[in-house]
Design an enzyme around this catalytic site. Structure first.
Site, PDB file in Angstrom:
ATOM      1  N   GLU A 128      18.487  38.799  46.659  1.00  0.00           N
ATOM      2  CA  GLU A 128      19.478  39.720  47.220  1.00  0.00           C
ATOM      3  C   GLU A 128      20.517  40.120  46.180  1.00  0.00           C
ATOM      4  O   GLU A 128      20.905  41.284  46.102  1.00  0.00           O
ATOM      5  CB  GLU A 128      20.168  39.098  48.442  1.00  0.00           C
ATOM      6  N   LYS A 161      24.233  36.550  73.969  1.00  0.00           N
ATOM      7  CA  LYS A 161      24.579  37.796  74.648  1.00  0.00           C
ATOM      8  C   LYS A 161      24.919  37.531  76.116  1.00  0.00           C
ATOM      9  O   LYS A 161      25.934  38.005  76.614  1.00  0.00           O
ATOM     10  CB  LYS A 161      23.407  38.787  74.535  1.00  0.00           C
ATOM     11  N   GLY A 175      18.962  34.422  72.026  1.00  0.00           N
ATOM     12  CA  GLY A 175      19.650  33.151  71.836  1.00  0.00           C
ATOM     13  C   GLY A 175      20.943  33.236  71.051  1.00  0.00           C
ATOM     14  O   GLY A 175      21.575  32.228  70.782  1.00  0.00           O
ATOM     15  N   ASP A 207      10.701  45.869  50.204  1.00  0.00           N
ATOM     16  CA  ASP A 207      11.308  46.648  49.121  1.00  0.00           C
ATOM     17  C   ASP A 207      10.258  47.504  48.427  1.00  0.00           C
ATOM     18  O   ASP A 207      10.476  48.679  48.140  1.00  0.00           O
ATOM     19  CB  ASP A 207      11.901  45.711  48.058  1.00  0.00           C
ATOM     20  N   GLY A 267      21.441  41.951  69.770  1.00  0.00           N
ATOM     21  CA  GLY A 267      21.282  40.780  68.930  1.00  0.00           C
ATOM     22  C   GLY A 267      20.007  40.027  69.256  1.00  0.00           C
ATOM     23  O   GLY A 267      19.401  40.247  70.304  1.00  0.00           O
TER      24      GLY A 267
HETATM   25  P1  ADP Z   1      20.875  35.543  74.696  1.00  0.00           P
HETATM   26  O1  ADP Z   1      21.316  36.097  75.993  1.00  0.00           O
HETATM   27  O2  ADP Z   1      21.454  36.254  73.510  1.00  0.00           O
HETATM   28  O3  ADP Z   1      19.405  35.362  74.560  1.00  0.00           O
HETATM   29  P2  ADP Z   1      22.236  33.249  75.662  1.00  0.00           P
HETATM   30  O4  ADP Z   1      23.560  33.799  75.898  1.00  0.00           O
HETATM   31  O5  ADP Z   1      21.353  33.093  76.849  1.00  0.00           O
HETATM   32  O6  ADP Z   1      21.478  34.076  74.564  1.00  0.00           O
HETATM   33  O7  ADP Z   1      22.412  31.850  74.926  1.00  0.00           O
HETATM   34  C1  ADP Z   1      21.735  30.711  75.333  1.00  0.00           C
HETATM   35  C2  ADP Z   1      22.574  29.494  75.136  1.00  0.00           C
HETATM   36  O8  ADP Z   1      22.822  29.283  73.763  1.00  0.00           O
HETATM   37  C3  ADP Z   1      23.936  29.590  75.761  1.00  0.00           C
HETATM   38  O9  ADP Z   1      23.923  29.198  77.081  1.00  0.00           O
HETATM   39  C4  ADP Z   1      24.763  28.640  74.907  1.00  0.00           C
HETATM   40  O10 ADP Z   1      24.616  27.320  75.345  1.00  0.00           O
HETATM   41  C5  ADP Z   1      24.121  28.769  73.560  1.00  0.00           C
HETATM   42  N1  ADP Z   1      24.863  29.681  72.705  1.00  0.00           N
HETATM   43  C6  ADP Z   1      24.392  30.841  72.192  1.00  0.00           C
HETATM   44  N2  ADP Z   1      25.321  31.423  71.424  1.00  0.00           N
HETATM   45  C7  ADP Z   1      26.415  30.655  71.459  1.00  0.00           C
HETATM   46  C8  ADP Z   1      27.719  30.744  70.872  1.00  0.00           C
HETATM   47  N3  ADP Z   1      28.084  31.763  70.081  1.00  0.00           N
HETATM   48  N4  ADP Z   1      28.582  29.750  71.126  1.00  0.00           N
HETATM   49  C9  ADP Z   1      28.242  28.730  71.916  1.00  0.00           C
HETATM   50  N5  ADP Z   1      27.050  28.592  72.504  1.00  0.00           N
HETATM   51  C10 ADP Z   1      26.119  29.528  72.279  1.00  0.00           C
HETATM   52 ZN    ZN Z   2      14.655  42.712  48.923  1.00  0.00          ZN
END
Ligand code: ADP
Ligand code: ZN
Length: 627
Positions: free
Chosen positions: A438, A222, A219, A514, A216
């Site tokens: 879309e 993951k 942010g 496209d 993904g």
């Molecule tokens: P990634 O590892 O995908 O880059 P992170 O897990 O480090 O993202 O996410 C960073 C912060 O964003 C988390 O600590 C949280 O505060 C917030 N966050 C991201 N996704 C969610 C979610 N689905 N629900 C709640 N908070 C989230």
């Molecule tokens: Zn398109």
């Protein structure tokens, strides 16, 4: 990534700069040592020329003399009267060939004390002392540096096993802290169950999962999900970033991998989380530019994953946003064979995320999170967390007790609209255009007989740059396409642009992909498949490297090449016009579905078909009202 509660064990810089620092310190220490040595020995006695000695001797002013192999050290009568501590001795070189014994006798005869040690000859000790000082400084300096660089005071960790790994006994994060992402959570549930109770699996003889890949955009949560898995299973959480494995020296990364798995094995069951695995797991074929060190590290990682006994309960989770560049070996069964998609949140997901993050924050009555969620299409969880925090800070700055709607709106501008993310957060007009675009694709394709079914239409922007997309799901894998099918595909590809043109009378950049793909198909039809009227069965192109990229290049006369271009253009234009006509004839449907998509942001293929074939029994038969 939120890094605030991790304390990296180690923090070393590139070894190259360390070598430079060591060199500089060595040079400085040598200089200082020599200087100290000179300063100390110079204070003992003062050098004079030989004539001074003679003058003193002849004026009968000599009190004591010490004859050494290379010099005469002497004390004048005035000096000898002073207290010993204040006495100043002189020395001068002994002329070569002088008969020291005779000189001693002569001096003795004149009543000068000879050969008592006037000045302690400690030059040897001095030398040793200054070396000791020198090395002490050198050692002190180096260990200081290595402490600064390592955060530990370990020397010589250039090839050491210290990586920026950190371990949490308990993450304290559970699935409740992760908003949305229901599909991902569901897939991870099994891993949790397994960590809770490995025997249940081993008794049946089931092989336990070793790893899963979280895919993904940055942010999207993951890391958070991985932590939540550890939290739910109540096991320790090891985390390291793939980029920490990548070092200048060959072998360092591999030894870090080894030590990571060793440490994990000690506390199993546990979760190992490797963030940005693409940094080590990049495909080894040269297309993406691998190198020896990275390859070695990857091999070590593969070896460790194969090697660990999963019945002990170690699960390796890895995160990436570029799964396509990962080495195939990593994705083989028994390694990271599960792929868990962590999506950019849709409206509901964003609302949930906002709710999670505002739980601990005092909100005033006027706050409408739904509105904020609506405004933030394309924002990921990290953005929303940041937005909420920024709003809280603003409320504090203004001396208020609770966060109000304006705080949230202003922070939205600061956090999301103000950053480079701007392009993924659409204005209302843009959103409308994307929705029509879309639906244009989807509708053209849904109204055709031969088209592949649609699974999902979304206008949630994707980090790949797509502002929205329509996902098709082929029912069976297809190896053959008919000309008609290709034309249908072309029409639906061009349906996006057709809808823009039809509804708004404009052409947008959103259709570029496209058009690229459509051109590609049309080109192949003309040059490879023999599907054009003008050229018939002739294939003016040749395919190169069939097993790699399969790029075709034109291999024909200039006239033919001109015909090829014209044919491609004709095909594309015809398909575009057909698509546009089709949409024109179904304008009410286009409007209706687009409006629905605008409010929902993501709709399924079934929802779409429900618009086209309203669930009235008899309408089933006439499902194709094409042309
Ligand atoms: P990634 O590892 O995908 O880059 P992170 O897990 O480090 O993202 O996410 C960073 C912060 O964003 C988390 O600590 C949280 O505060 C917030 N966050 C991201 N996704 C969610 C979610 N689905 N629900 C709640 N908070 C989230
Ligand atoms: Zn398109």
């Amino acid at each position: 990534m939120d890094n605030n509660n991790k304390k990296p064990e180690n923090n070393d810089k590139k070894p190259k700069s360390r070598i430079w620092i060591i060199l500089i310190i060595t040079a400085a220490t040598l200089l200082i040592g020599t200087w100290i040595y000179n300063a100390i020995s110079a204070s003992q006695y003062i050098e004079k020329d030989f004539s001074h000695f003679l003058e003193v001797k002849n004026s009968d002013n000599l009190a004591e003399v010490e004859l050494r192999h290379d010099r005469i050290v002497y004390l004048t009568k005035e000096e000898s009267k002073k207290p010993a501590a204040q006495q100043k001795a002189f020395y001068t070189g002994l002329p070569t060939g002088s008969d020291t014994y005779a000189l001693a006798e002569e001096l003795n005869d004149t009543g000068v004390k000879v050969n008592r040690q006037i000045v302690e000859d400690n030059s040897g000790i001095m030398m040793i002392l200054s070396y000791v000082v020198m090395f002490a400084v050198l050692f002190g300096g180096m260990s200081l540096i290595s402490r600064r660089l390592n955060g530990e005071g370990m020397m010589g960790s250039v090839g050491g096993n210290k990586a920026k790994m950190y371990m949490e006994k308990q993450t304290g994060v559970t699935f409740k802290d992760v908003a949305g992402q229901d599909e991902a959570k569901e897939s991870l549930q099994e891993i949790i169950d397994f960590l809770h109770n490995p025997q249940k699996y081993t008794e049946i003889g089931a092989k336990l999962p070793k790893g899963a890949l979280l895919v993904g955009s940055p942010g999207t949560g993951k890391t958070l999900l991985a932590k939540a898995v550890a939290g739910e299973a109540n096991v320790p959480f090891f985390s390291i970033s793939g980029s920490d494995f990548v070092e200048m020296f060959v072998g360092v990364g591999a030894s870090r991998v080894r030590s990571l798995f060793q440490q994990a094995a000690k506390v199993a069951p546990c979760i190992i989380f490797i963030d940005e695995i693409d940094a080590v797991g990049r495909s080894r074929d040269s297309r993406y530019g691998g190198n020896t060190e990275q390859e070695q590290t990857l091999n070590q990682l593969l070896g460790e994953i194969d090697g660990f006994d999963s019945s002990k309960g170690i699960v390796c989770l890895a995160a990436t946003n570029r799964p396509e560049i990962l080495d195939k070996a990593l994705l083989r069964p028994g390694r990271f064979d599960r792929r868990i998609i962590v999506d950019t949140p849709n409206l509901q997901g964003r609302l949930d995320t906002l709710k999670v993050h505002t739980k601990k924050i005092k909100l005033s009555e006027d706050v409408d999170l739904h509105k904020i969620a609506q405004a933030t299409a394309g924002a990921v969880g990290a953005d929303l967390a940041n937005l909420v925090n920024e709003a809280a800070l603003r409320a504090v700055r203004q001396g208020r007790q609770a966060v109000n709607q304006e705080d949230l709106l202003v922070s939205f501008e600061v956090v999301i609209a103000g950053t480079e993310k701007k392009h993924t957060v659409l204005t209302d007009t843009e959103k409308r255009m994307v929705a029509y675009h879309e639906v244009g694709h989807a509708l053209v394709s849904a109204l055709e007989k031969e088209s592949t079914p649609i699974t999902k239409i979304t206008i949630v922007p994707h980090t790949s740059g797509a502002l929205g997309y329509t996902l098709y799901l082929p029912e069976d894998e297809k190896y053959l396409s008919t000309k008609d099918e290709l034309l249908v595909e072309l029409r639906s590809l061009l349906g996006g642009r057709a809808a823009e043109q039809l509804v708004f009378g404009v052409q947008t950049t959103g259709a570029s992909n496209d058009i690229q793909r459509a051109t590609d198909i049309a080109k192949k039809m003309v040059t490879l498949y023999g599907m054009s009227d003008a050229l018939g069965m002739m294939a003016p192109a040749t395919v190169q490297h069939q097993y790699l990229e399969g790029n075709a290049y034109l291999d024909c006369s200039q006239e033919t090449s001109a015909i090829v271009d014209k044919e491609i253009k004709t095909i594309l234009e015809k398909c575009y016009n057909d698509a546009k006509k089709l949409l024109e004839n179904n304008r009410p449907l286009l409007d209706e579905i687009s409006m629905y998509l605008l409010t929902k942001e993501t709709i399924t293929g079934e929802e779409l078909m429900a618009f086209i074939n309203p669930p009235v029994p008899e309408s089933k038969d006439e499902e194709t009202d094409t042309e």
